[in-house]
Structures are given as structure tokens and as C-alpha cells.
Scaffold this active site. Structure first.
Site, PDB file in Angstrom:
ATOM      1  N   HIS A 140       0.820  -1.212   0.000  1.00  0.00           N
ATOM      2  CA  HIS A 140       0.000   0.000   0.000  1.00  0.00           C
ATOM      3  C   HIS A 140       0.855   1.264   0.000  1.00  0.00           C
ATOM      4  CE1 HIS A 140      -3.706   2.052   0.054  1.00  0.00           C
ATOM      5  NE2 HIS A 140      -4.386   1.236   0.833  1.00  0.00           N
ATOM      6  N   ALA A 141       2.127   1.171   0.363  1.00  0.00           N
ATOM      7  CA  ALA A 141       3.006   2.333   0.305  1.00  0.00           C
ATOM      8  C   ALA A 141       3.202   2.800  -1.129  1.00  0.00           C
ATOM      9  CB  ALA A 141       4.370   1.996   0.922  1.00  0.00           C
TER      10      ALA A 141
END
Length: 483
Positions: A140-141
């Protein structure tokens, strides 16, 4: 480093522990090309190798700042080990949907190797109906739901014949001095960069201050005789403060490393018809369906609270046409009326609650900074998450929400992957300490594809909850027709 992560992007790294992996994933079902023979894994691998360069983040790895004093950044990976990033697995006979969901739960529990680009695909065969499956996860980064659509453009075609993709440009041969270690940096340059970033962040806050003040002023000022919308909404929320403390449920627990997963599908046309009949948005209908399933699930376990459950609902801040592969998200809290037995009344209550929540979130949208930085953030925030998880505080502290419900718009037209027709696209998302259940929905053609991702200890029978979602959609449809 090529590009430093923003505070929002980096927070998904800091929130990650062995118990809370912070990657999102997709579960793609596809019908193999007619008369296809051989290994679809090998076929897909050749196809994907020719398109890998069109997804820049897939060839980037993380590089820490000096002594982890500031956010890390993305740098070019020296090489892409496709044997790690692209794998295959086969379901044991008979290859049921339940077996596939079990495999997805296990795969989704594994964290990604941070020394490599943060993505991994699995081509899965052996499903009893003959369909192929692709499980694709990305940290998700690097990506949110909107940017995921950009990856889909690289992965999928709109015709059975894959389109031609231009080859990658040749990489320039540049001589680099050999560092003393893989993460070696120039200390002076590192300190200079860190301090410059901190100063830029402070300058941005000062520059944004007038806009923040204007947003606040406009929100709470109105013409004579009128009540400001934001103030009216706040007054409504203040009146509900006793109920905005989420009631205790099995979902409000410290989670483990194990995951359970279920994929279910309902008709998009039916959901839109419900919305049209009730004046509700599609997202409200999705929440009402989830609420119906959750009410039944908890009621059968004699664990349904008298107060309504509260859902955390992500909100995309991405402008149309923005395909940058970063996170541009906010969120709101919405009561989902699980205390109301009648489905039609439940939907009406959700429409009212979500309208107030969206109004408040929209009022302050531009006043909330989307970046942050302070010295030692990578270490300090990671330590906070580890202590929070290991202490079991989520089992005891009051929680603002019970469950995450997210709705991601998907393609309305049929897609093809390596010549195979895509039949369904299901999300696989992130449970968290205190919110052990995540229900994410993605539309595809005339379907709403649900993905229920949960902590196995908190929700061991997530497949049952998935079945109740399908039933709740039918019940809500009948109720609206009755009205």
C-alpha cells in the site's frame, strides 16, 4: 534517492508489523483461451515480461534515509527476480472455491520482502470449473485503489488479442562508485537532504495556513439567517456523540498473523435499481447490504450490539485522470444502522448518516495536509505500532469503528489478460488491530465483486458472512420493491 515517499505513503510502512501486513491485492478469475494447451503460468509470464516496464513502481525498491531519520524513497532495483515476483501454485483436488479462498488467506498473510520491489503475483490453477486465477499483491506504500486502476491498464486488454506494447528504452550505462554497503550513503548529503525536507514541510504548512483558515471560515460562516452547513453537520454529529463510540464486537480485537478470506458477487444492475428506487448512492446501497449481513451474522452469535455498528469508509482524493502511483486517500465514519431490522428503513438511516459524514469530510478536505515529516518518524512510528499490537490494547480500548467498508469503481467493459477473458475481479484488503474485518467491493461489468478479508481468529467463518451478503442483497431488493 529517485523519489521520497510522502508521509501518507510512508505511513503504510510504519504501520506494518508481522501481524499487520500492509499490502493490497486483487483476485482475478479468467476463462482460458479456447483450445489452450500447456502451462498458463509460462504463457502469462512471457506476456507479463513484455509489459513489466510499463509499471514503473514494479522496478523500484525502497532505500532508507540516513539512520532512518526521515521517510525512505524509491530507487531503481538492480535486477528484477521474476522467480520471486511471479510464482505459480496448483489447488489440490477437487479444487473448490473454499480451497481457493483458503490459499488466498495464506498468501495474503505473508509480508513482502522490502529488499525487493514491493509486489508479487501468483498464477493459480486447479480450480474445478477450469478457470484460471491470478492473485496479485502490491504494498500500500506504493499504490491505492485509484492508482491500481493504472496498473490494470498495463495488465489487461479490451480485446482477446493483446495489444502491441513498445519495448522499454535501453538503460543508460552509467558508472557508479561502489558503495561500502548496499545501503551506504553520503552522511553529509543525507543530513542535508533530511534537514531540507523538514524545512520544506514546515514551509508548506505555513503556506497552507491561509487556505486552512479560509476553509474553516467558509465552513462556519453563512449568510444572515442561514446555518452554516458544516456547523449544522457538526451539531448533528455532536448530538450523536454517545453513539459514535463504536460498540464492542468480535471485530474489535488485536489481530494475529493469520487471515481468512471470502469472495462473493451480486448484480450491479440490481444494486443500482435499489439506489434509484430509494434515492441512495451506490455506496450507501453497498453499506446497507453489508449492514444486513453483519446484523444477521452477529445476531446468530448472540453478539449483536444494541447500538449501530460504525464503518470506516475510505475516501479517494484523486482527481479524474490522475494516474500517479501514490496514495491520495482520506476517510469518514458512518453509522450503518445494524440496530434496525427493516432493510428499507436501514438503508434510509445509512443515507442520512453517510450524507452528514461526507458533508463534513468534504468541508475540511482541502484543509487537511496530505504529507508530514519529523525526525525519526520511521523508527518512532514503527515502535508505536509494535507496542500497540503486542500490548493487546485493541482488545480493551474504545474504538471509533467496527469494520472497514470500501467501494472501488472498476471497468464497465470486459477485459482480457494474456488472451484470457476476465470473468471477475475481487479485492483482497487489509484488516487491522481493532478492525479485524475489511469488506472491499469492486465493480466489473454488471457485477459487484466483494472481497472479505479478516483475521482468522476474530472471523474464522468469513465464508458464512459472505453468504449472508448475497442474501442481504436479495432481501434489500425485495424490501425496496415492496415499498
Amino acid at each position: 534517492m529517485d523519489q521520497q515517499l510522502s508521509g501518507i505513503d510512508a505511513s503504510f510502512l510504519y504501520l506494518e508489523t508481522p501481524e499487520t501486513p500492509m499490502h493490497v491485492a486483487g483476485l482475478t478469475y479468467f476463462q482460458l483461451p479456447e483450445a489452450f494447451e500447456g502451462s498458463f503460468y509460462q504463457h502469462f509470464r512471457r506476456f507479463f515480461e513484455g509489459r513489466l516496464h510499463t509499471i514503473p513502481i514494479f522496478s523500484k525498491r525502497l532505500a532508507p534515509s540516513l539512520y532512518d531519520l526521515d521517510h525512505p524513497g524509491w530507487v531503481d532495483a538492480d535486477e528484477i527476480d521474476l522467480d520471486y515476483h511471479l510464482r505459480e501454485t496448483t489447488l489440490p483436488a477437487p479444487g473448490t472455491e473454499a480451497q481457493l479462498e483458503e490459499v488466498i488467506g495464506r498468501l495474503h498473510a505473508n509480508t513482502l520482502d522490502r529488499s525487493r520491489p514491493l509486489w508479487q503475483f501468483y498464477v493459480i490453477s486447479g480450480l474445478e470449473n477450469g478457470q484460471g486465477v491470478l492473485y496479485s499483491k502490491v504494498h500500500h506504500a506504493a499504490i491505492d485503489g485509484g492508482a491500481g486502476m493504472a496498473i490494470n491498464k498495463a495488465l489487461y486488454d479490451v480485446t482477446p488479442t493483446p495489444r502491441e506494447v513498445a519495448p522499454p528504452p535501453p538503460r543508460p550505462a552509467t558508472a557508479k562508485p561502489a558503495p561500502s554497503s548496499p545501503t551506504a550513503v553520503d552522511p553529509l548529503k543525507g543530513v542535508t537532504d533530511i534537514m531540507s525536507n523538514m524545512m520544506r514541510q514546515q514551509a508548506r504548512l505555513w503556506q497552507a495556513a491561509p487556505d486552512i483558515v479560509n476553509a474553516m471560515t467558509n465552513a462556519f460562516l453563512a449568510r444572515p439567517g442561514e446555518t452554516p452547513k458544516a456547523l449544522s453537520t457538526l451539531q448533528s454529529l455532536v448530538s450523536q456523540l454517545p453513539t459514535l463510540n463504536a460498540p464492542k464486537t468480535p471485530f474489535n480485537a488485536t489481530i494475529t498473523r493469520e487471515r481468512s478470506y471470502a469472495a462473493r458477487t451480486i448484480s450491479l444492475s440490481d444494486a443500482k435499481a435499489i439506489g434509484k428506487a430509494s434515492g441512495a448512492k451506490l455506496n450507501d446501497v453497498v453499506m446497507a447490504i453489508c449492514a444486513g449481513a453483519l446484523r444477521r451474522y452477529l445476531q446468530e452469535k448472540s453478539q449483536l450490539p444494541e447500538k449501530p455498528l460504525i464503518a470506516g469508509v475510505p475516501i479517494s482524493l484523486r482527481e479524474p485522470g490522475d494516474t500517479r502511483q501514490n496514495n491520495q486517500v482520506s476517510g469518514m465514519l458512518c453509522q450503518i444502522a445494524t440496530d434496525i431490522a427493516d432493510p428499507a428503513e436501514r438503508l434510509r438511516a445509512i443515507v442520512k448518516s453517510s450524507s452528514e459524514s461526507k458533508q463534513l469530510a468534504g468541508t475540511f478536505r482541502d484543509a487537511v495536509p496530505q504529507d508530514f515529516a519529523f525526525v525519526g518518524a520511521p523508527i518512532l512510528l514503527q515502535l508505536v505500532m509494535l507496542v500497540y499490537g503486542r500490548s493487546g490494547l485493541a482488545d480493551r480500548l474504545p474504538m471509533p469503528m467496527n469494520v472497514t467498508i470500501s467501494n472501488v469503481p472498476g471497468p464497465p467493459m470486459p477485459l482480457y489478460c494474456a488472451g484470457a477473458k476476465v470473468t471477475a475481479l475481487h479485492p483482497v484488503s487489509i484488516p487491522a488491530h481493532g478492525a479485524a474485518l475489511n469488506i472491499t467491493v469492486q465493480s466489473y461489468m454488471d457485477a459487484l465483486n466483494f472481497g472479505l478479508t479478516a483475521d482468522r481468529r476474530a472471523v474464522p467463518d468469513v465464508a458464512l458472512l459472505g453468504d449472508y451478503l448475497v442474501d442481504a442483497a436479495k432481501e434489500l431488493g425485495k424490501s425496496m420493491l415492496r415499498d
